[in-house]
Design a protein around this motif. Structure first.
Motif, PDB file in Angstrom:
ATOM      1  N   LYS A 270       0.799  -1.220   0.000  1.00 40.93           N
ATOM      2  CA  LYS A 270       0.000   0.000   0.000  1.00 40.93           C
ATOM      3  C   LYS A 270       0.835   1.276   0.000  1.00 40.93           C
ATOM      4  O   LYS A 270       0.521   2.233  -0.697  1.00 40.93           O
ATOM      5  N   TRP A 271       1.920   1.298   0.799  1.00 38.14           N
ATOM      6  CA  TRP A 271       2.627   2.570   1.007  1.00 38.14           C
ATOM      7  C   TRP A 271       4.044   2.284   1.460  1.00 38.14           C
ATOM      8  O   TRP A 271       4.314   1.269   2.106  1.00 38.14           O
ATOM      9  N   SER A 272       4.982   3.156   1.100  1.00 40.57           N
ATOM     10  CA  SER A 272       6.372   3.011   1.537  1.00 40.57           C
ATOM     11  C   SER A 272       7.010   4.385   1.657  1.00 40.57           C
ATOM     12  O   SER A 272       6.630   5.332   0.963  1.00 40.57           O
ATOM     13  N   VAL A 273       7.996   4.476   2.541  1.00 45.16           N
ATOM     14  CA  VAL A 273       8.722   5.724   2.760  1.00 45.16           C
ATOM     15  C   VAL A 273      10.138   5.375   3.182  1.00 45.16           C
ATOM     16  O   VAL A 273      10.374   4.364   3.855  1.00 45.16           O
ATOM     17  N   GLY A 274      11.113   6.186   2.761  1.00 43.19           N
ATOM     18  CA  GLY A 274      12.493   5.953   3.125  1.00 43.19           C
ATOM     19  C   GLY A 274      12.746   6.255   4.594  1.00 43.19           C
ATOM     20  O   GLY A 274      12.202   7.209   5.155  1.00 43.19           O
ATOM     21  N   ILE A 275      13.575   5.436   5.240  1.00 44.62           N
ATOM     22  CA  ILE A 275      13.925   5.618   6.652  1.00 44.62           C
ATOM     23  C   ILE A 275      15.438   5.500   6.798  1.00 44.62           C
ATOM     24  O   ILE A 275      16.156   5.225   5.822  1.00 44.62           O
ATOM     25  N   SER A 276      15.917   5.693   8.009  1.00 44.37           N
ATOM     26  CA  SER A 276      17.350   5.631   8.275  1.00 44.37           C
ATOM     27  C   SER A 276      17.890   4.232   8.022  1.00 44.37           C
ATOM     28  O   SER A 276      17.222   3.224   8.290  1.00 44.37           O
ATOM     29  N   ASP A 277      19.124   4.170   7.515  1.00 54.57           N
ATOM     30  CA  ASP A 277      19.746   2.873   7.245  1.00 54.57           C
ATOM     31  C   ASP A 277      20.092   2.122   8.525  1.00 54.57           C
ATOM     32  O   ASP A 277      20.421   0.930   8.467  1.00 54.57           O
ATOM     33  N   THR A 278      20.048   2.787   9.674  1.00 56.50           N
ATOM     34  CA  THR A 278      20.323   2.112  10.945  1.00 56.50           C
ATOM     35  C   THR A 278      19.067   1.518  11.572  1.00 56.50           C
ATOM     36  O   THR A 278      19.150   0.854  12.603  1.00 56.50           O
ATOM     37  N   ALA A 279      17.884   1.760  10.977  1.00 58.08           N
ATOM     38  CA  ALA A 279      16.629   1.229  11.526  1.00 58.08           C
ATOM     39  C   ALA A 279      16.612  -0.289  11.415  1.00 58.08           C
ATOM     40  O   ALA A 279      16.981  -0.849  10.377  1.00 58.08           O
ATOM     41  N   ASN A 280      16.173  -0.964  12.473  1.00 56.08           N
ATOM     42  CA  ASN A 280      16.143  -2.429  12.460  1.00 56.08           C
ATOM     43  C   ASN A 280      15.007  -3.025  13.276  1.00 56.08           C
ATOM     44  O   ASN A 280      14.864  -4.245  13.317  1.00 56.08           O
ATOM     45  N   LYS A 281      14.178  -2.189  13.932  1.00 58.55           N
ATOM     46  CA  LYS A 281      13.129  -2.715  14.807  1.00 58.55           C
ATOM     47  C   LYS A 281      11.890  -1.835  14.718  1.00 58.55           C
ATOM     48  O   LYS A 281      12.002  -0.608  14.626  1.00 58.55           O
ATOM     49  N   LEU A 282      10.704  -2.483  14.762  1.00 56.09           N
ATOM     50  CA  LEU A 282       9.429  -1.780  14.748  1.00 56.09           C
ATOM     51  C   LEU A 282       8.661  -2.078  16.026  1.00 56.09           C
ATOM     52  O   LEU A 282       8.645  -3.219  16.493  1.00 56.09           O
ATOM     53  N   ILE A 283       8.014  -1.059  16.584  1.00 54.70           N
ATOM     54  CA  ILE A 283       7.157  -1.211  17.755  1.00 54.70           C
ATOM     55  C   ILE A 283       5.792  -0.647  17.395  1.00 54.70           C
ATOM     56  O   ILE A 283       5.674   0.533  17.046  1.00 54.70           O
ATOM     57  N   ALA A 284       4.762  -1.488  17.454  1.00 55.81           N
ATOM     58  CA  ALA A 284       3.413  -1.062  17.107  1.00 55.81           C
ATOM     59  C   ALA A 284       2.805  -0.234  18.234  1.00 55.81           C
ATOM     60  O   ALA A 284       2.964  -0.555  19.418  1.00 55.81           O
ATOM     61  N   LEU A 285       2.098   0.828  17.866  1.00 53.19           N
ATOM     62  CA  LEU A 285       1.418   1.681  18.830  1.00 53.19           C
ATOM     63  C   LEU A 285      -0.068   1.351  18.861  1.00 53.19           C
ATOM     64  O   LEU A 285      -0.639   0.968  17.841  1.00 53.19           O
ATOM     65  N   PRO A 286      -0.710   1.480  20.021  1.00 56.29           N
ATOM     66  CA  PRO A 286      -2.148   1.211  20.088  1.00 56.29           C
ATOM     67  C   PRO A 286      -2.931   2.234  19.278  1.00 56.29           C
ATOM     68  O   PRO A 286      -2.529   3.391  19.163  1.00 56.29           O
ATOM     69  N   GLY A 287      -4.052   1.793  18.727  1.00 60.72           N
ATOM     70  CA  GLY A 287      -4.878   2.673  17.915  1.00 60.72           C
ATOM     71  C   GLY A 287      -6.259   2.853  18.494  1.00 60.72           C
ATOM     72  O   GLY A 287      -6.499   2.596  19.675  1.00 60.72           O
ATOM     73  N   SER A 288      -7.189   3.268  17.652  1.00 63.81           N
ATOM     74  CA  SER A 288      -8.568   3.519  18.032  1.00 63.81           C
ATOM     75  C   SER A 288      -8.607   4.578  19.139  1.00 63.81           C
ATOM     76  O   SER A 288      -7.984   5.626  19.022  1.00 63.81           O
ATOM     77  N   SER A 289      -9.298   4.304  20.238  1.00 59.44           N
ATOM     78  CA  SER A 289      -9.401   5.272  21.330  1.00 59.44           C
ATOM     79  C   SER A 289      -8.241   5.186  22.311  1.00 59.44           C
ATOM     80  O   SER A 289      -8.137   6.001  23.232  1.00 59.44           O
ATOM     81  N   ASP A 290      -7.319   4.232  22.105  1.00 59.72           N
ATOM     82  CA  ASP A 290      -6.205   4.020  23.037  1.00 59.72           C
ATOM     83  C   ASP A 290      -4.930   4.725  22.622  1.00 59.72           C
ATOM     84  O   ASP A 290      -3.992   4.784  23.416  1.00 59.72           O
ATOM     85  N   GLY A 291      -4.850   5.219  21.413  1.00 59.56           N
ATOM     86  CA  GLY A 291      -3.614   5.851  20.966  1.00 59.56           C
ATOM     87  C   GLY A 291      -3.684   6.293  19.513  1.00 59.56           C
ATOM     88  O   GLY A 291      -4.719   6.203  18.859  1.00 59.56           O
ATOM     89  N   PRO A 292      -2.534   6.768  18.989  1.00 55.12           N
ATOM     90  CA  PRO A 292      -2.513   7.327  17.628  1.00 55.12           C
ATOM     91  C   PRO A 292      -2.350   6.295  16.526  1.00 55.12           C
ATOM     92  O   PRO A 292      -2.406   6.632  15.359  1.00 55.12           O
TER      93      PRO A 292
END
Length: 241
Positions: free
Chosen positions: A214-236
């Protein structure tokens, strides 16, 4: 003749761990993977420490774990990626005190291979789908449902392969009850091409039953980990890179 190596002393190094309600109770529990061993830890309210509820030898090399709960369910299942070339959906049997495979789907050859999925697993926070990814190229999405007898079922795999890509991490994005979305860190490039890391969103269209990039964007070459954030009424919603 086939040989299997068993050590006299169990491994102590933790390869991965997840948090959830695997016994169906009110207290959270921790599932820990130590190479081929899978352990269930629970908090002891009397001492304030974690104690081992169960330890089991799976006779495979555990590569990845994810907690998964179906919509409306009260307990979490374990999505397990291993060197068996298959996706395993495990449930902790509180009566028999053991892990039971409620679903098992083969998709590749055995061994720790770069293009065979299992190095990364991610679950949709709303309990509708699971993504299994390999180090190179291959990504598979399974839609998880229940049958008429309320048994857990997984549908036929949907491929989201990308040629010349290397994956570093995969997580499920909390988008409420819209189409499930999975985020991945990737590098894409051909022979001699300069590669940069990208944050990529894969969307599972439940109506058309297929997966799109669906979508892609360039990020830092040192990036290696993703942490999901809560959505809906609990977060962004979204992810931290």
């Amino acid at each position: 003749m086939f040989l299997y190596n068993l050590t006299l002393q169990a491994p102590t190094a933790v390869s991965t761990a997840i948090l959830g309600h695997f016994s169906g109770g009110k207290h959270q529990e921790v599932v820990v993977a130590r190479q081929q061993f899978l352990e269930l830890w629970r908090p002891d309210t009397a001492t304030g420490k974690l104690v081992v509820e169960h330890s089991e030898n799976l006779f495979c090399r555990v590569r990845s774990l994810a907690a998964f709960r179906l919509t409306g369910g009260s307990k979490d299942y374990i999505v397990l990626g291993s060197d068996a070339g298959a996706l395993s959906l495990l449930e902790f049997d509180t009566r028999g005190k053991r892990f039971v495979a409620v679903q098992y789907h083969e998709f590749g050859r055995t061994g720790l291979r770069r293009q065979i999925p299992g190095q990364y697993v991610a679950a949709d926070p709303r309990g509708r789908a699971v993504m299994v990814a390999g180090v190179e190229r291959t990504k598979i999405v399974y839609v998880v449902t229940r049958d008429a007898a309320a048994n857990v079922m997984i549908q036929s795999p949907l491929e989201a392969n990308k040629a010349h890509s290397v994956c570093f991490d995969v997580v499920g994005v909390d988008v409420g009850y819209e189409n499930p979305v999975f985020a991945a860190i990737e590098t894409v490039g051909g022979d001699g091409a300069q590669t940069t890391k990208q944050l990529v969103y894969y969307e599972l269209d439940l109506g058309l039953n297929h997966v799109v990039r669906k979508w892609s964007v360039g990020i830092s070459d040192t990036a290696n980990k993703l942490i999901a954030l809560p959505g809906s009424s609990d977060g962004p919603s979204g992810v931290l890179v």
